[in-house]
Design a protein around this motif. Structure first.
Motif, PDB file in Angstrom:
ATOM      1  N   SER A  40       7.505   3.091  -6.105  1.00 43.30           N
ATOM      2  CA  SER A  40       6.756   4.103  -5.516  1.00 43.30           C
ATOM      3  C   SER A  40       6.463   5.336  -6.274  1.00 43.30           C
ATOM      4  O   SER A  40       6.773   5.334  -7.481  1.00 43.30           O
ATOM      5  N   CYS A  41       5.387   6.322  -5.674  1.00 45.12           N
ATOM      6  CA  CYS A  41       5.011   7.298  -6.562  1.00 45.12           C
ATOM      7  C   CYS A  41       6.241   8.313  -6.711  1.00 45.12           C
ATOM      8  O   CYS A  41       7.147   8.106  -5.987  1.00 45.12           O
ATOM      9  N   GLN A  42       6.034   9.168  -7.665  1.00 43.29           N
ATOM     10  CA  GLN A  42       7.198  10.138  -8.034  1.00 43.29           C
ATOM     11  C   GLN A  42       7.172  11.131  -6.774  1.00 43.29           C
ATOM     12  O   GLN A  42       6.405  11.594  -6.359  1.00 43.29           O
ATOM     13  N   PHE A  43       8.464  11.313  -6.114  1.00 45.17           N
ATOM     14  CA  PHE A  43       8.780  12.205  -5.290  1.00 45.17           C
ATOM     15  C   PHE A  43       8.979  13.703  -5.491  1.00 45.17           C
ATOM     16  O   PHE A  43       9.474  14.012  -6.407  1.00 45.17           O
ATOM     17  N   SER A  44       8.167  14.513  -5.167  1.00 43.28           N
ATOM     18  CA  SER A  44       8.200  15.895  -5.481  1.00 43.28           C
ATOM     19  C   SER A  44       9.010  16.524  -4.163  1.00 43.28           C
ATOM     20  O   SER A  44       8.625  16.547  -3.168  1.00 43.28           O
ATOM     21  N   LYS A  45       9.922  17.370  -4.853  1.00 42.40           N
ATOM     22  CA  LYS A  45      11.046  18.076  -3.760  1.00 42.40           C
ATOM     23  C   LYS A  45      10.447  19.408  -3.331  1.00 42.40           C
ATOM     24  O   LYS A  45      10.518  19.980  -2.430  1.00 42.40           O
ATOM     25  N   ARG A  46       9.723  19.876  -4.146  1.00 41.24           N
ATOM     26  CA  ARG A  46       9.216  21.270  -3.818  1.00 41.24           C
ATOM     27  C   ARG A  46       7.580  21.381  -3.905  1.00 41.24           C
ATOM     28  O   ARG A  46       7.030  20.963  -4.893  1.00 41.24           O
ATOM     29  N   CYS A  97       0.808  -1.016  -0.055  1.00 46.15           N
ATOM     30  CA  CYS A  97       0.139   0.045   0.026  1.00 46.15           C
ATOM     31  C   CYS A  97       0.790   1.278  -0.055  1.00 46.15           C
ATOM     32  O   CYS A  97       1.956   1.325   0.535  1.00 46.15           O
ATOM     33  N   GLY A  98       0.383   2.549  -0.746  1.00 48.04           N
ATOM     34  CA  GLY A  98       1.197   3.555  -0.908  1.00 48.04           C
ATOM     35  C   GLY A  98       2.292   3.568  -1.949  1.00 48.04           C
ATOM     36  O   GLY A  98       2.971   4.349  -2.264  1.00 48.04           O
ATOM     37  N   HIS A  99       2.437   2.391  -2.741  1.00 44.92           N
ATOM     38  CA  HIS A  99       3.089   2.284  -3.666  1.00 44.92           C
ATOM     39  C   HIS A  99       2.259   1.643  -4.930  1.00 44.92           C
ATOM     40  O   HIS A  99       1.286   1.315  -5.090  1.00 44.92           O
ATOM     41  N   ARG A 100       2.845   1.984  -6.069  1.00 47.19           N
ATOM     42  CA  ARG A 100       2.402   1.679  -7.464  1.00 47.19           C
ATOM     43  C   ARG A 100       2.170   0.177  -7.771  1.00 47.19           C
ATOM     44  O   ARG A 100       1.375  -0.256  -8.437  1.00 47.19           O
ATOM     45  N   LYS A 101       3.514  -0.378  -7.337  1.00 48.28           N
ATOM     46  CA  LYS A 101       3.846  -1.899  -7.485  1.00 48.28           C
ATOM     47  C   LYS A 101       4.162  -2.372  -6.250  1.00 48.28           C
ATOM     48  O   LYS A 101       4.242  -1.810  -5.245  1.00 48.28           O
TER      49      LYS A 101
END
Length: 135
Positions: A129-135, A121-125
């Motif tokens: 994982s989902c793309q991390f947004s730095k800003r 859970c919280g992951h695509r596969k």
């Protein structure tokens, strides 16, 4: 050694590979008969890789006079072929245990227990994982 059963000259064995499950019914016969899912004309028998994986066991022991009935479901063609081959090897070892060193040298006796990892859970596969947004 393996869970095989013998009834009226027939040997029954089953094997798995990934999600493919193969059940084999085998006995000695005067000619070679190979049926998949109650059909002589199955598309898998024409596949070169499928033939190579399943029938090399009979060429290795140099004996082909068997009557083999296979019920297979699940998985893809390759995993079904590996499951069928392992079930056939179990039947052959029930018939004659002295061929085990030859089969073991070619890695036909070992069971591949790898399966697909579950999705978290919280992951695509499983690990992506989902793309991390730095800003």
């Amino acid at each position: 050694m393996y869970k095989t059963s013998v009834c009226n000259g027939w040997i029954y064995a089953s094997a798995k590979k990934k999600t493919a499950i193969a059940k084999v019914k085998m006995c000695l016969n005067d000619k070679f008969v190979f049926n998949i899912n109650k059909s002589d004309k199955d598309n898998r028998i024409n596949d070169a890789l499928f033939k190579f994986i399943t029938f090399t066991v009979f060429e290795l022991i140099r004996y082909k006079n068997f009557q083999v009935f296979v019920t297979v479901r699940g998985g893809g063609i390759t995993s079904q072929a590996y499951a069928i081959r392992l079930a056939i090897v179990k039947c052959l070892l029930c018939l004659n245990d002295s061929i085990k060193p030859v089969l073991k040298a070619n890695n036909y006796v070992t069971t591949d227990s790898r399966i697909v990892e579950r999705k978290k859970c919280g992951h695509r596969k499983a690990r992506k994982s989902c793309q991390f947004s730095k800003r």
